[in-house]
Write a protein that holds these residues in place. Sequence first.
Motif, PDB file in Angstrom:
ATOM      1  N   THR A 101       0.934  -1.106  -0.149  1.00 30.03           N
ATOM      2  CA  THR A 101      -0.087  -0.097   0.021  1.00 30.03           C
ATOM      3  C   THR A 101       0.847   1.130   0.115  1.00 30.03           C
ATOM      4  OG1 THR A 101      -0.070  -0.184   2.535  1.00 30.03           O
ATOM      5  CG2 THR A 101      -1.963  -1.123   1.136  1.00 30.03           C
ATOM      6  N   GLN A 102       2.010   1.097  -0.116  1.00 26.22           N
ATOM      7  CA  GLN A 102       3.033   2.406  -0.245  1.00 26.22           C
ATOM      8  C   GLN A 102       2.534   3.195  -1.594  1.00 26.22           C
ATOM      9  OE1 GLN A 102       7.663   1.553   0.807  1.00 26.22           O
ATOM     10  NE2 GLN A 102       6.729  -0.307  -0.431  1.00 26.22           N
ATOM     11  N   ASP A 103       2.792   4.431  -1.395  1.00 27.26           N
ATOM     12  CA  ASP A 103       2.273   5.092  -2.434  1.00 27.26           C
ATOM     13  C   ASP A 103       3.332   4.921  -3.824  1.00 27.26           C
ATOM     14  OD1 ASP A 103       0.675   6.963  -1.114  1.00 27.26           O
ATOM     15  OD2 ASP A 103       2.223   8.307  -0.621  1.00 27.26           O
ATOM     16  N   GLN A 104       4.506   4.665  -3.632  1.00 30.42           N
ATOM     17  CA  GLN A 104       5.235   4.179  -4.656  1.00 30.42           C
ATOM     18  C   GLN A 104       6.018   2.708  -4.377  1.00 30.42           C
ATOM     19  OE1 GLN A 104       7.894   7.302  -5.495  1.00 30.42           O
ATOM     20  NE2 GLN A 104       6.496   8.313  -7.237  1.00 30.42           N
ATOM     21  N   LEU A 105       5.766   1.793  -5.348  1.00 26.18           N
ATOM     22  CA  LEU A 105       6.632   0.595  -5.323  1.00 26.18           C
ATOM     23  C   LEU A 105       8.020   0.478  -5.943  1.00 26.18           C
ATOM     24  CD1 LEU A 105       3.760  -2.000  -5.729  1.00 26.18           C
ATOM     25  CD2 LEU A 105       4.628  -0.784  -3.622  1.00 26.18           C
ATOM     26  N   SER A 106       8.875   0.272  -5.322  1.00 30.36           N
ATOM     27  CA  SER A 106      10.262   0.279  -5.776  1.00 30.36           C
ATOM     28  C   SER A 106      10.416  -1.264  -6.740  1.00 30.36           C
ATOM     29  CB  SER A 106      11.405   0.276  -4.831  1.00 30.36           C
ATOM     30  OG  SER A 106      12.702   0.413  -5.540  1.00 30.36           O
ATOM     31  N   LEU A 107      10.043  -1.186  -7.907  1.00 33.20           N
ATOM     32  CA  LEU A 107      10.310  -2.419  -8.787  1.00 33.20           C
ATOM     33  C   LEU A 107      11.094  -2.340  -9.632  1.00 33.20           C
ATOM     34  CD1 LEU A 107       6.360  -3.216  -9.262  1.00 33.20           C
ATOM     35  CD2 LEU A 107       7.749  -4.083  -7.361  1.00 33.20           C
ATOM     36  N   THR A 108      11.928  -3.568 -10.010  1.00 39.47           N
ATOM     37  CA  THR A 108      12.868  -3.567 -11.162  1.00 39.47           C
ATOM     38  C   THR A 108      12.094  -3.365 -12.541  1.00 39.47           C
ATOM     39  OG1 THR A 108      12.922  -6.020 -11.458  1.00 39.47           O
ATOM     40  CG2 THR A 108      14.389  -4.986  -9.678  1.00 39.47           C
ATOM     41  N   ASN A 109      12.725  -3.092 -13.511  1.00 41.22           N
ATOM     42  CA  ASN A 109      12.318  -3.140 -14.920  1.00 41.22           C
ATOM     43  C   ASN A 109      11.957  -4.525 -15.125  1.00 41.22           C
ATOM     44  OD1 ASN A 109      12.634  -0.321 -15.255  1.00 41.22           O
ATOM     45  ND2 ASN A 109      14.639  -0.541 -16.077  1.00 41.22           N
ATOM     46  N   GLN A 110      12.856  -5.544 -14.788  1.00 37.99           N
ATOM     47  CA  GLN A 110      12.278  -7.043 -15.120  1.00 37.99           C
ATOM     48  C   GLN A 110      11.034  -7.262 -14.589  1.00 37.99           C
ATOM     49  OE1 GLN A 110      15.156 -10.047 -13.772  1.00 37.99           O
ATOM     50  NE2 GLN A 110      13.961 -11.453 -14.066  1.00 37.99           N
ATOM     51  N   THR A 111      10.842  -6.954 -13.419  1.00 36.57           N
ATOM     52  CA  THR A 111       9.370  -7.139 -12.801  1.00 36.57           C
ATOM     53  C   THR A 111       8.185  -6.707 -13.531  1.00 36.57           C
ATOM     54  OG1 THR A 111      10.366  -7.707 -10.537  1.00 36.57           O
ATOM     55  CG2 THR A 111       8.046  -7.037 -10.765  1.00 36.57           C
ATOM     56  N   LEU A 127      -0.782   2.898 -17.152  1.00 36.51           N
ATOM     57  CA  LEU A 127      -0.339   1.359 -17.314  1.00 36.51           C
ATOM     58  C   LEU A 127       0.491   0.988 -15.902  1.00 36.51           C
ATOM     59  CD1 LEU A 127       0.848  -0.929 -19.058  1.00 36.51           C
ATOM     60  CD2 LEU A 127       2.590   0.194 -19.814  1.00 36.51           C
ATOM     61  N   LEU A 128       1.326   1.791 -15.399  1.00 37.99           N
ATOM     62  CA  LEU A 128       2.157   1.589 -14.027  1.00 37.99           C
ATOM     63  C   LEU A 128       0.914   1.213 -13.011  1.00 37.99           C
ATOM     64  CD1 LEU A 128       4.766   1.489 -12.780  1.00 37.99           C
ATOM     65  CD2 LEU A 128       4.227   3.641 -11.846  1.00 37.99           C
ATOM     66  N   ASP A 129      -0.174   1.654 -12.866  1.00 41.90           N
ATOM     67  CA  ASP A 129      -0.997   1.229 -11.881  1.00 41.90           C
ATOM     68  C   ASP A 129      -1.296  -0.298 -12.107  1.00 41.90           C
ATOM     69  OD1 ASP A 129      -1.207   3.760 -10.787  1.00 41.90           O
ATOM     70  OD2 ASP A 129      -2.826   4.283 -12.326  1.00 41.90           O
ATOM     71  N   ILE A 130      -1.601  -0.783 -13.397  1.00 42.89           N
ATOM     72  CA  ILE A 130      -2.148  -2.177 -13.584  1.00 42.89           C
ATOM     73  C   ILE A 130      -1.153  -3.091 -13.438  1.00 42.89           C
ATOM     74  CG2 ILE A 130      -4.213  -1.210 -14.778  1.00 42.89           C
ATOM     75  CD1 ILE A 130      -2.674  -2.622 -17.253  1.00 42.89           C
ATOM     76  N   ALA A 151      -5.687  -8.643  -3.337  1.00 41.01           N
ATOM     77  CA  ALA A 151      -4.683  -7.698  -3.507  1.00 41.01           C
ATOM     78  C   ALA A 151      -4.267  -6.664  -4.600  1.00 41.01           C
ATOM     79  CB  ALA A 151      -3.413  -8.589  -3.096  1.00 41.01           C
ATOM     80  N   ALA A 152      -4.382  -7.411  -5.721  1.00 39.98           N
ATOM     81  CA  ALA A 152      -4.463  -6.489  -7.041  1.00 39.98           C
ATOM     82  C   ALA A 152      -5.415  -5.358  -6.900  1.00 39.98           C
ATOM     83  CB  ALA A 152      -4.761  -7.466  -8.221  1.00 39.98           C
ATOM     84  N   ILE A 153      -6.736  -5.726  -6.507  1.00 41.73           N
ATOM     85  CA  ILE A 153      -7.744  -4.506  -6.648  1.00 41.73           C
ATOM     86  C   ILE A 153      -7.592  -3.610  -5.550  1.00 41.73           C
ATOM     87  CG2 ILE A 153     -10.156  -4.075  -6.406  1.00 41.73           C
ATOM     88  CD1 ILE A 153      -9.027  -5.545  -9.155  1.00 41.73           C
ATOM     89  N   GLY A 154      -7.197  -4.264  -4.299  1.00 45.65           N
ATOM     90  CA  GLY A 154      -6.909  -3.392  -3.247  1.00 45.65           C
ATOM     91  C   GLY A 154      -5.711  -2.302  -3.528  1.00 45.65           C
ATOM     92  N   ARG A 155      -4.836  -2.625  -4.171  1.00 40.69           N
ATOM     93  CA  ARG A 155      -3.837  -1.671  -4.645  1.00 40.69           C
ATOM     94  C   ARG A 155      -4.398  -0.642  -5.586  1.00 40.69           C
ATOM     95  NH1 ARG A 155       1.217   0.737  -3.851  1.00 40.69           N
ATOM     96  NH2 ARG A 155       1.693   1.584  -5.630  1.00 40.69           N
ATOM     97  N   LEU A 156      -5.193  -1.092  -6.699  1.00 41.30           N
ATOM     98  CA  LEU A 156      -5.869  -0.089  -7.374  1.00 41.30           C
ATOM     99  C   LEU A 156      -6.748   0.941  -6.728  1.00 41.30           C
ATOM    100  CD1 LEU A 156      -6.651  -2.167 -10.530  1.00 41.30           C
ATOM    101  CD2 LEU A 156      -4.504  -0.638 -10.064  1.00 41.30           C
ATOM    102  N   LEU A 157      -7.538   0.176  -5.622  1.00 38.42           N
ATOM    103  CA  LEU A 157      -8.257   1.418  -4.927  1.00 38.42           C
ATOM    104  C   LEU A 157      -7.584   2.081  -3.896  1.00 38.42           C
ATOM    105  CD1 LEU A 157     -11.622  -1.140  -4.120  1.00 38.42           C
ATOM    106  CD2 LEU A 157     -10.905   0.740  -6.024  1.00 38.42           C
ATOM    107  N   THR A 205      -2.378   6.408 -20.113  1.00 38.27           N
ATOM    108  CA  THR A 205      -3.573   6.075 -19.656  1.00 38.27           C
ATOM    109  C   THR A 205      -4.094   4.635 -20.324  1.00 38.27           C
ATOM    110  OG1 THR A 205      -4.113   8.094 -18.762  1.00 38.27           O
ATOM    111  CG2 THR A 205      -6.039   6.438 -19.284  1.00 38.27           C
ATOM    112  N   VAL A 206      -4.362   3.705 -19.669  1.00 37.49           N
ATOM    113  CA  VAL A 206      -4.568   2.464 -20.587  1.00 37.49           C
ATOM    114  C   VAL A 206      -5.991   2.243 -21.232  1.00 37.49           C
ATOM    115  CG1 VAL A 206      -2.781   1.282 -19.427  1.00 37.49           C
ATOM    116  CG2 VAL A 206      -4.981   1.075 -18.384  1.00 37.49           C
TER     117      VAL A 206
END
Length: 441
Positions: A20-30, A116-119, A159-165, A432-433
Amino acid sequence: MTQEKLKADDFLTSFCQWATQDQLSLTNQTLQEARLSYLDTIACIEAGKNQAISTKIDKFNQHFYLNDIPISRAMRYACQAGILDYDDYEAAGSSHPSAPIIAAVLSIAPQLNLRLLDILEAWVVGYEIIIRMGEALGYGHYAKGWHATSTYGPIGCAAAIGRLLRLSSSQFNQALSIASSSSAGMKLQFGSEAKVVHEGLAAQAGLQAAYLAQQGISAQKDFFDCSDGFKDLYGDSQSTPLNNLDNISWGEASKEFPVIRKPWPSCAYTHRIIEAAEKIYQPSLNLEEIESVVISIPEPWIKVVRFEVPLNEAEARFSAPYCVMMALMSGSLGPDDFSNQIYLDPKRQELTKLASVQTFKVDHQFTEMSPDYPDSVKVTMKDGRNLFQSIGHVKGGSQNPMSLDDLKIKFNKCSNNSIFFDQFLNATHEETVLPIFNQIV
């Protein structure tokens, strides 16, 4: 990326705080894995649009006046994604993760101004909890007869929808717990359309759980490790608490347990033997000169690919003898081998009867698609010759992955919409997707 290590005694709290962090630190590979998972799953959704189950689901939704709301779209998209058994899977929990997650995301896309980043982040978060639950429970959960897509899937979708909401950490935890109340579904349903409906129900349950949590519905915080919790009820003697998992770097589940994408539209447990049969095939192979075909697979798999001579399309996708003999017949296996009741052709049925399945024991540490336990196909000809192939690394897995070109070929076979493929593949994270999705959903 910054490694965020698990607190030793509170897995769910740590996971929910991270997710639920505002920004997730994710690799380009992920993030690329997430993008490819959307492309692969949307291909499967497109392929399922004209299947009979789509019509049945639409009639069901019409009965309840539900056809154009998220809960109905989630069911339809997930069923479409799974009907050909072409959708991806993972080895930690033996589930189809992307179909229910992405179906749920697509179902609410028209209502939200999603980037796109959101989904992509939503898929990563959903995949993460599915993998970690699979690690904790182990293969014993699936071996007991649970359909893991139906047990882990609702929680991954929540979890996925919780992130989007943008749920708070506390709400997010409640969403996972609420979703766990919908964890059900038996492998007994494999070989029927109910197996596919499991994916739709998982998407719906996760979607509902996230929205219920948003409205303040409460649930037990620790639903997994507590007495009479998820582990006790769904696991076995080899299962471990989530709290025992350590050295986790959040967001890297797809690196540790890569998504396995399917080159053939059939049960994953047929894939290594299909590849073996395709390698044995040669144009000069005379099927009438075959004395016998012996298929060797790990013992737990026979509960899944249990159909000998299939009587319907779903059984054909879960029939080891049928899939192998069709690959031996033409050197390849494709969607046409399961359509229009072709599996009932007398010649195909007689060929299927030539093959038998034998199993071998595995230890309690067995992991799905482990190269330590390869599948094999042995063809014995009437003149005494033996043709043999053994496959350890499944095609589509980390050691033998589908290339981007392979994925585009699959996408075009399923949808004939290369414009969407290229647009989604090349979209920026801030784009925007919805305009892109409007071409598909």
